[in-house]
Motif scaffolding. Structure first.
Motif, PDB file in Angstrom:
ATOM      1  N   LEU A  61       3.145  -5.451  -2.321  1.00  0.00           N
ATOM      2  CA  LEU A  61       2.766  -6.325  -3.422  1.00  0.00           C
ATOM      3  C   LEU A  61       4.483  -7.078  -3.649  1.00  0.00           C
ATOM      4  CD1 LEU A  61       1.696  -4.288  -6.230  1.00  0.00           C
ATOM      5  CD2 LEU A  61       0.301  -5.530  -5.112  1.00  0.00           C
ATOM      6  N   ASN A  62       4.835  -7.996  -2.192  1.00  0.00           N
ATOM      7  CA  ASN A  62       6.225  -8.760  -2.347  1.00  0.00           C
ATOM      8  C   ASN A  62       5.644  -9.755  -2.850  1.00  0.00           C
ATOM      9  OD1 ASN A  62       8.727  -9.321  -1.521  1.00  0.00           O
ATOM     10  ND2 ASN A  62       9.090  -8.275  -0.169  1.00  0.00           N
ATOM     11  N   TYR A  63       5.610 -10.329  -3.747  1.00  0.00           N
ATOM     12  CA  TYR A  63       5.055 -12.000  -3.301  1.00  0.00           C
ATOM     13  C   TYR A  63       6.129 -12.300  -3.299  1.00  0.00           C
ATOM     14  CZ  TYR A  63       7.595 -10.779  -8.247  1.00  0.00           C
ATOM     15  OH  TYR A  63       7.806 -11.150  -9.207  1.00  0.00           O
ATOM     16  N   ALA A  79       4.091 -17.258  -5.181  1.00  0.00           N
ATOM     17  CA  ALA A  79       2.577 -16.326  -4.849  1.00  0.00           C
ATOM     18  C   ALA A  79       2.472 -15.588  -6.163  1.00  0.00           C
ATOM     19  CB  ALA A  79       2.698 -15.757  -2.962  1.00  0.00           C
ATOM     20  N   GLN A  80       0.897 -15.293  -5.739  1.00  0.00           N
ATOM     21  CA  GLN A  80       0.600 -14.003  -7.026  1.00  0.00           C
ATOM     22  C   GLN A  80      -0.201 -12.935  -5.571  1.00  0.00           C
ATOM     23  OE1 GLN A  80      -1.290 -16.055 -10.218  1.00  0.00           O
ATOM     24  NE2 GLN A  80      -0.168 -15.229 -11.154  1.00  0.00           N
ATOM     25  N   ILE A  81       0.098 -12.195  -6.358  1.00  0.00           N
ATOM     26  CA  ILE A  81      -0.715 -10.754  -5.685  1.00  0.00           C
ATOM     27  C   ILE A  81      -1.497  -9.912  -6.463  1.00  0.00           C
ATOM     28  CG2 ILE A  81      -1.116  -8.591  -4.149  1.00  0.00           C
ATOM     29  CD1 ILE A  81       1.644  -9.588  -3.052  1.00  0.00           C
ATOM     30  N   ALA A  85      -8.915  -4.981  -9.846  1.00  0.00           N
ATOM     31  CA  ALA A  85      -9.178  -4.767 -11.562  1.00  0.00           C
ATOM     32  C   ALA A  85      -8.449  -5.748 -11.968  1.00  0.00           C
ATOM     33  CB  ALA A  85      -8.235  -4.012 -12.149  1.00  0.00           C
ATOM     34  N   GLY A  86      -7.989  -6.873 -11.355  1.00  0.00           N
ATOM     35  CA  GLY A  86      -7.315  -8.876 -11.897  1.00  0.00           C
ATOM     36  C   GLY A  86      -5.831  -8.587 -11.767  1.00  0.00           C
ATOM     37  N   SER A  87      -5.824  -7.448 -12.387  1.00  0.00           N
ATOM     38  CA  SER A  87      -4.582  -7.153 -12.472  1.00  0.00           C
ATOM     39  C   SER A  87      -2.943  -8.174 -11.607  1.00  0.00           C
ATOM     40  CB  SER A  87      -3.146  -6.333 -13.134  1.00  0.00           C
ATOM     41  OG  SER A  87      -3.623  -5.426 -12.286  1.00  0.00           O
ATOM     42  N   CYS A  88      -1.743  -8.861 -11.754  1.00  0.00           N
ATOM     43  CA  CYS A  88      -1.369  -9.706 -10.442  1.00  0.00           C
ATOM     44  C   CYS A  88      -0.047  -9.385 -10.918  1.00  0.00           C
ATOM     45  CB  CYS A  88      -1.690 -11.282 -10.793  1.00  0.00           C
ATOM     46  SG  CYS A  88      -3.871 -11.694 -10.982  1.00  0.00           S
ATOM     47  N   VAL A  89       0.567  -9.371  -9.575  1.00  0.00           N
ATOM     48  CA  VAL A  89       2.304  -9.598  -9.886  1.00  0.00           C
ATOM     49  C   VAL A  89       2.433 -11.244 -10.013  1.00  0.00           C
ATOM     50  CG1 VAL A  89       2.987  -7.579  -9.822  1.00  0.00           C
ATOM     51  CG2 VAL A  89       2.263  -8.368  -7.671  1.00  0.00           C
ATOM     52  N   GLN A 112      -6.656  -1.444   0.613  1.00  0.00           N
ATOM     53  CA  GLN A 112      -6.503  -1.920  -0.917  1.00  0.00           C
ATOM     54  C   GLN A 112      -7.017  -3.473  -1.141  1.00  0.00           C
ATOM     55  OE1 GLN A 112      -2.445  -0.566  -0.529  1.00  0.00           O
ATOM     56  NE2 GLN A 112      -2.651   0.662  -1.767  1.00  0.00           N
ATOM     57  N   PRO A 113      -8.406  -3.515  -1.573  1.00  0.00           N
ATOM     58  CA  PRO A 113      -8.591  -5.125  -1.026  1.00  0.00           C
ATOM     59  C   PRO A 113      -7.666  -5.890  -2.325  1.00  0.00           C
ATOM     60  CG  PRO A 113      -9.659  -3.823  -2.911  1.00  0.00           C
ATOM     61  CD  PRO A 113      -8.792  -2.627  -2.075  1.00  0.00           C
ATOM     62  N   ARG A 114      -6.899  -6.877  -1.917  1.00  0.00           N
ATOM     63  CA  ARG A 114      -5.960  -7.390  -2.815  1.00  0.00           C
ATOM     64  C   ARG A 114      -6.411  -9.358  -2.564  1.00  0.00           C
ATOM     65  NH1 ARG A 114      -3.678  -3.643  -4.491  1.00  0.00           N
ATOM     66  NH2 ARG A 114      -2.062  -2.436  -3.215  1.00  0.00           N
ATOM     67  N   GLU A 115      -5.759  -9.879  -3.730  1.00  0.00           N
ATOM     68  CA  GLU A 115      -6.278 -11.378  -3.322  1.00  0.00           C
ATOM     69  C   GLU A 115      -4.910 -12.183  -3.936  1.00  0.00           C
ATOM     70  OE1 GLU A 115      -7.727 -12.651  -6.568  1.00  0.00           O
ATOM     71  OE2 GLU A 115      -7.798 -15.589  -5.893  1.00  0.00           O
ATOM     72  N   VAL A 116      -4.303 -12.860  -2.543  1.00  0.00           N
ATOM     73  CA  VAL A 116      -3.189 -14.285  -2.310  1.00  0.00           C
ATOM     74  C   VAL A 116      -3.028 -14.930  -2.849  1.00  0.00           C
ATOM     75  CG1 VAL A 116      -1.176 -14.191  -1.205  1.00  0.00           C
ATOM     76  CG2 VAL A 116      -2.319 -11.831  -0.915  1.00  0.00           C
TER      77      VAL A 116
END
Lengths: 123, 182
Positions: A61-63, A79-81, A85-89, A112-116
């Motif tokens: 989670l190192n945006y 950047a956002q990750i 669930a749609g919660s972003c850092v 661990q699916p993520r959207e960058v």
């Protein structure tokens, strides 16, 4: 009768002059539309993954690390990750012209699916 | 007022009418489609990744379903419709081979699976999976999948878990279709 021809000639001369002025004003006076940087954003994310760097940052989670790996002259970036669930850092910029690219990552050492999301906007 | 000035005034008024009557072209801004290429390459790479991570976790089918729904949600935000069909193969004994298909193409699919001379037609409902077992499969074998207008022939190893699939991304009239394997 001669006067009528003078009127017609004046009208044609005016049309030609104003037409020319409208043509050059659209090029030199109108504010040019800013370049579309969305594809650049996609391209940079893909490049970062091809270098084997993106997944590690995403898993941790190192945006800020993702944003720091990419530099674009005269543009800001962030950047956002986001998780399933749609919660972003990370932060989304509040600017007028912002372009965003998306990259989906299934995971690195575990699923661990993520959207960058990578944002670019002018300085 | 002199006659020449009337003619000048008349010329000015007629010119003004001309330019007022000109139609102004409506500015047309159309959303680009080039990002579909990037998104499809991304998913072409990630679907087999998700499968491998699912194998590691011991439940590849659940992981693949979860990942497909995740990708669909992400792409919806980009106004992209996502569809996929994924075929998985793994051995369940020294000679028997299981084939499972997960369908996310939006409609039921009939998939013809051929291993050697054995043909099986599997019907898979949308957003569901179905599976079948082939017996007496060789260590290395030819397998083909035929569905809709697609056909794919491959050589698989019985003792290795494999994946083959197709994904499509659609935005308005643009469609990008990609195969993925692993």
């Amino acid at each position: 009768m001669r006067g009528i021809w003078y009127v017609i000639e004046s009208v044609m001369a005016t049309i030609i002059m104003f037409g020319f002025l409208m043509l050059i004003s659209s090029v030199y006076i109108t504010k040019p539309y800013p370049a579309d940087m969305a594809l650049k954003s996609y391209d940079m994310l893909q490049g970062l993954d091809n270098q084997g760097v993106l997944r590690n940052y995403t898993e941790n989670l190192n945006y800020t690390g993702i944003a720091s790996q990419m530099e674009i002259y005269t543009y800001n970036r962030s950047a956002q990750i986001c998780d399933y669930a749609g919660s972003c850092v990370g932060s989304m910029p509040s600017a007028t012209d912002v372009w965003a690219g998306t990259y989906i990552v299934a995971g690195l050492s575990s699923y661990q699916p993520r959207e960058v999301r990578f944002y670019i906007w002018p300085l | 007022m002199r006659k020449g000035q009337f003619f000048l005034l008349g010329a000015f008024l007629v010119s003004t009418l001309f330019f007022v009557g000109l139609p102004r072209p409506a500015s047309l801004s159309v959303e680009g489609m080039e990002d579909l290429s990037y998104l499809s390459l991304n998913l072409q790479k990630e679907m087999p990744n998700a499968f491998n991570l699912g194998l590691k976790q011991g439940d590849y089918l659940a992981v693949m379903k979860n990942f497909t729904w995740f990708a669909d949600n992400v792409l919806k935000n980009r106004r992209v419709s996502f569809g996929a069909l994924a075929c998985f193969g793994s051995n369940i004994s020294t000679t028997d081979f299981n084939v499972t298909i997960f369908n996310y193409l939006g409609a039921s699919q009939a998939v013809n699976i051929t291993i050697g001379s054995s043909l099986y037609t599997m019907l898979v409902t949308n957003n569901q999976s179905n599976s079948t077992t082939f017996t007496s499969v060789g260590a290395t074998f030819n397998i083909s999948f035929r569905y809709a207008r697609e056909e794919k022939n491959m050589t698989w190893v019985r003792d290795k878990s494999s994946i083959y699939g197709m994904l499509n991304l659609t935005r308005r009239d643009s469609v990008v279709i990609k195969d993925f394997e692993g």
